[in-house]
Design a protein around this motif. Sequence first.
Motif, PDB file in Angstrom:
ATOM      1  N   ARG A 196       0.935  -1.085   0.028  1.00  0.00           N
ATOM      2  CA  ARG A 196       0.144   0.015  -0.147  1.00  0.00           C
ATOM      3  C   ARG A 196       0.915   1.270  -0.024  1.00  0.00           C
ATOM      4  NH1 ARG A 196      -4.199  -2.495  -0.862  1.00  0.00           N
ATOM      5  NH2 ARG A 196      -5.690  -3.168   0.823  1.00  0.00           N
ATOM      6  N   PRO A 197       0.839   2.149  -0.882  1.00  0.00           N
ATOM      7  CA  PRO A 197       0.294   1.913  -2.271  1.00  0.00           C
ATOM      8  C   PRO A 197       0.718   0.600  -3.053  1.00  0.00           C
ATOM      9  CG  PRO A 197       1.460   3.978  -2.317  1.00  0.00           C
ATOM     10  CD  PRO A 197       1.595   3.288  -0.997  1.00  0.00           C
ATOM     11  N   VAL A 198      -0.012   0.487  -3.987  1.00  0.00           N
ATOM     12  CA  VAL A 198       0.611  -0.678  -4.902  1.00  0.00           C
ATOM     13  C   VAL A 198       1.817  -0.389  -5.723  1.00  0.00           C
ATOM     14  CG1 VAL A 198      -0.111  -2.047  -6.996  1.00  0.00           C
ATOM     15  CG2 VAL A 198      -2.042  -1.612  -5.183  1.00  0.00           C
ATOM     16  N   SER A 199       2.756  -1.154  -5.978  1.00  0.00           N
ATOM     17  CA  SER A 199       3.683  -0.989  -6.458  1.00  0.00           C
ATOM     18  C   SER A 199       3.930  -2.010  -7.510  1.00  0.00           C
ATOM     19  CB  SER A 199       5.067  -0.734  -5.614  1.00  0.00           C
ATOM     20  OG  SER A 199       5.370  -1.939  -4.812  1.00  0.00           O
ATOM     21  N   VAL A 200       4.885  -1.793  -8.470  1.00  0.00           N
ATOM     22  CA  VAL A 200       5.150  -2.527  -9.634  1.00  0.00           C
ATOM     23  C   VAL A 200       6.556  -2.766  -9.798  1.00  0.00           C
ATOM     24  CG1 VAL A 200       4.818  -3.160 -11.925  1.00  0.00           C
ATOM     25  CG2 VAL A 200       2.952  -1.984 -10.685  1.00  0.00           C
ATOM     26  N   GLU A 201       7.289  -4.016  -9.690  1.00  0.00           N
ATOM     27  CA  GLU A 201       8.537  -4.427 -10.011  1.00  0.00           C
ATOM     28  C   GLU A 201       8.490  -4.854 -11.415  1.00  0.00           C
ATOM     29  OE1 GLU A 201      10.235  -5.268  -5.678  1.00  0.00           O
ATOM     30  OE2 GLU A 201       9.574  -6.882  -6.786  1.00  0.00           O
ATOM     31  N   TYR A 202       9.783  -4.472 -12.016  1.00  0.00           N
ATOM     32  CA  TYR A 202      10.182  -4.920 -13.447  1.00  0.00           C
ATOM     33  C   TYR A 202      11.634  -5.594 -13.210  1.00  0.00           C
ATOM     34  CZ  TYR A 202       6.353  -1.991 -14.985  1.00  0.00           C
ATOM     35  OH  TYR A 202       5.328  -1.460 -15.292  1.00  0.00           O
ATOM     36  N   ALA A 203      11.610  -6.875 -13.924  1.00  0.00           N
ATOM     37  CA  ALA A 203      13.090  -7.534 -13.704  1.00  0.00           C
ATOM     38  C   ALA A 203      12.999  -7.757 -15.353  1.00  0.00           C
ATOM     39  CB  ALA A 203      12.875  -8.456 -12.889  1.00  0.00           C
ATOM     40  N   LEU A 204      14.519  -8.558 -15.584  1.00  0.00           N
ATOM     41  CA  LEU A 204      14.632  -9.156 -17.167  1.00  0.00           C
ATOM     42  C   LEU A 204      14.022 -10.470 -16.864  1.00  0.00           C
ATOM     43  CD1 LEU A 204      18.242  -7.744 -17.822  1.00  0.00           C
ATOM     44  CD2 LEU A 204      16.041  -6.977 -18.709  1.00  0.00           C
TER      45      LEU A 204
END
Length: 125
Positions: A82-90
């Motif tokens: 909270r708040p929503v988070s987004v992770e990026y990965a290869l």
Amino acid sequence: MAKRHNCILGDDECSKARLTIQDTLDVVGGKWKLILISILRDGKMRFRELTREAGISPRILSKELQELEMNGLVSRTVCNTRPVSVEYALTPYSETLNEVIIAMHKWGKQHREKVIDDSLLEKKQ
């Protein structure tokens, strides 16, 4: 009569080579995609971290990440925070670009040195 340029892959393969090169550029071409892949080689990152690290606007970053995800090079994980988070990965598939990235690094370094040397020569004349 114009001199004919020989394809490094052989005449029969030239038109196929152009298509595959175009395919590659469609996936990783542009100003940001290889930069983002390079940054993500250090590990997964959240959207805002990527924005800061790359120096890219959120709108452009979102578009680039969507395209990289669509081509199977980047994964997107929505975190239960909270708040929503987004992770990026290869993804593991992104490793297929390693040779391309290394070759581009070597060429870029060589080209930069040539341009600097040429510039210094012009100043001396």
